[in-house]
Design a protein around this motif. Structure first.
Motif, short mmCIF file in Angstrom:
data_model
loop_
_atom_site.label_atom_id
_atom_site.label_comp_id
_atom_site.label_asym_id
_atom_site.label_seq_id
_atom_site.Cartn_x
_atom_site.Cartn_y
_atom_site.Cartn_z
N HIS A 85 0.39 -1.36 0.05
CA HIS A 85 0.02 -0.11 0.14
C HIS A 85 0.95 1.05 0.05
N VAL A 86 0.42 2.33 -0.48
CA VAL A 86 1.61 3.47 -1.46
C VAL A 86 0.20 4.58 -1.22
N PRO A 87 0.18 5.08 0.19
CA PRO A 87 -0.76 6.20 0.61
C PRO A 87 -0.04 7.60 -0.66
N LYS A 88 0.88 7.84 -0.90
CA LYS A 88 0.95 8.99 -2.05
C LYS A 88 2.29 8.76 -3.39
N PRO A 89 1.75 9.89 -4.05
CA PRO A 89 2.11 8.69 -5.67
C PRO A 89 3.98 9.69 -4.90
N GLU A 90 3.73 10.03 -4.68
CA GLU A 90 5.35 10.56 -4.16
C GLU A 90 6.56 8.95 -3.75
N LEU A 149 6.21 6.57 -5.15
CA LEU A 149 6.39 4.93 -5.58
C LEU A 149 7.18 4.80 -6.32
N ALA A 150 8.69 5.46 -6.37
CA ALA A 150 9.96 5.63 -6.61
C ALA A 150 10.39 4.50 -6.05
N SER A 151 10.00 5.21 -4.43
CA SER A 151 11.65 4.36 -3.87
C SER A 151 10.66 3.00 -3.43
N ASP A 156 12.34 -1.19 -4.18
CA ASP A 156 13.21 -1.28 -3.50
C ASP A 156 12.71 -3.39 -4.21
N LEU A 157 11.17 -2.90 -5.04
CA LEU A 157 10.54 -4.06 -5.28
C LEU A 157 11.20 -4.78 -6.38
N SER A 158 12.69 -3.72 -7.56
CA SER A 158 13.23 -4.78 -8.23
C SER A 158 14.40 -5.35 -7.88
N ARG A 159 14.83 -4.62 -6.51
CA ARG A 159 16.22 -5.43 -5.48
C ARG A 159 15.62 -6.34 -5.28
#
Length: 208
Positions: A111-116, A118-120, A124-127
């Motif tokens: 769950h990502v509350p804010k669009p800003e 998303l990048a981080s 993390d998901l990619s790593r």
């Protein structure tokens, strides 16, 4: 856009998408599972990362919008060995549905509350995904009896201070399945012969 490693093609395809209201969430995931099943390699770790800021509903706000049901999606994904990683953005999401789809396909829900943020999260998901590997191994079962039962398997690993484990299952073969094709053919031929003989016997024949 078909599967590609070309970043420019991906960005072009993303920029061509125009929002018009409504979200066919389940249908979109189902179609993605079909694409992975048909195009991915046998040993590929088939994964779908789904980002959504809404629910499965029509432009008018009626739910559901998809023709497929969540249960159909989950069953198909599991048979196709596709895991779903769901990312819910904001507060207007169906978190229960996203959690269920992820959990029942061995994926994760984020769950990502804010669009800003998303990048981080994606970094993390990619790593984490890049650290994953496929390992093929065999083992001798402690229950060699060919009884056709379900066998649960727990695999634990430890390397460089990291621990992990995974669960799976398989169906043990039956006695009939372990026979050679020749043995099964011989048995079938014998059964057919017996059936033909039986069909020739009638009540009047037995009375003679």
């Amino acid at each position: 856009q078909d599967f590609t490693r070309n970043t420019a093609d991906l960005l072009k395809a993303i920029r061509s998408v125009r929002p018009w209201g409504g979200t066919l969430l389940i249908d979109s995931l189902y179609n993605s599972c079909e694409a992975l099943r048909n195009q991915a390699g046998t040993n590929d770790l088939k994964t779908i990362v789904c980002l959504t800021d809404g629910r499965d509903e029509t432009p008018g706000g009626k739910s559901p919008f998809s023709s497929k049901k969540p249960e159909e999606l989950i069953e198909f994904a599991r048979r196709a060995r596709v895991r779903l990683i769901t990312v819910g953005l904001g507060n207007g999401i169906d978190s229960n549905l996203l959690q269920m789809c992820a959990a029942k396909t061995n994926g994760w829900y984020l769950h990502v509350p804010k669009p800003e943020q998303l990048a981080s999260v994606y970094q993390d998901l990619s790593r984490k995904m890049m650290m994953e590997r496929f390992y093929h191994f065999t083992y001798a079962t402690p229950e060699p009896k060919p009884d056709g039962t379900r066998r649960d398997v727990l695999v634990s690993s430890k390397a460089k201070g990291e621990k992990d484990q995974g669960k799976g299952n398989y169906i043990a073969p039956t006695v009939e399945q372990m026979k050679s094709p020749q043995e099964r053919a011989t048995k079938q031929a014998g059964a057919n012969t017996g059936n033909r003989t039986g069909m020739k016997l009638t009540a009047s024949d037995l009375g003679k």
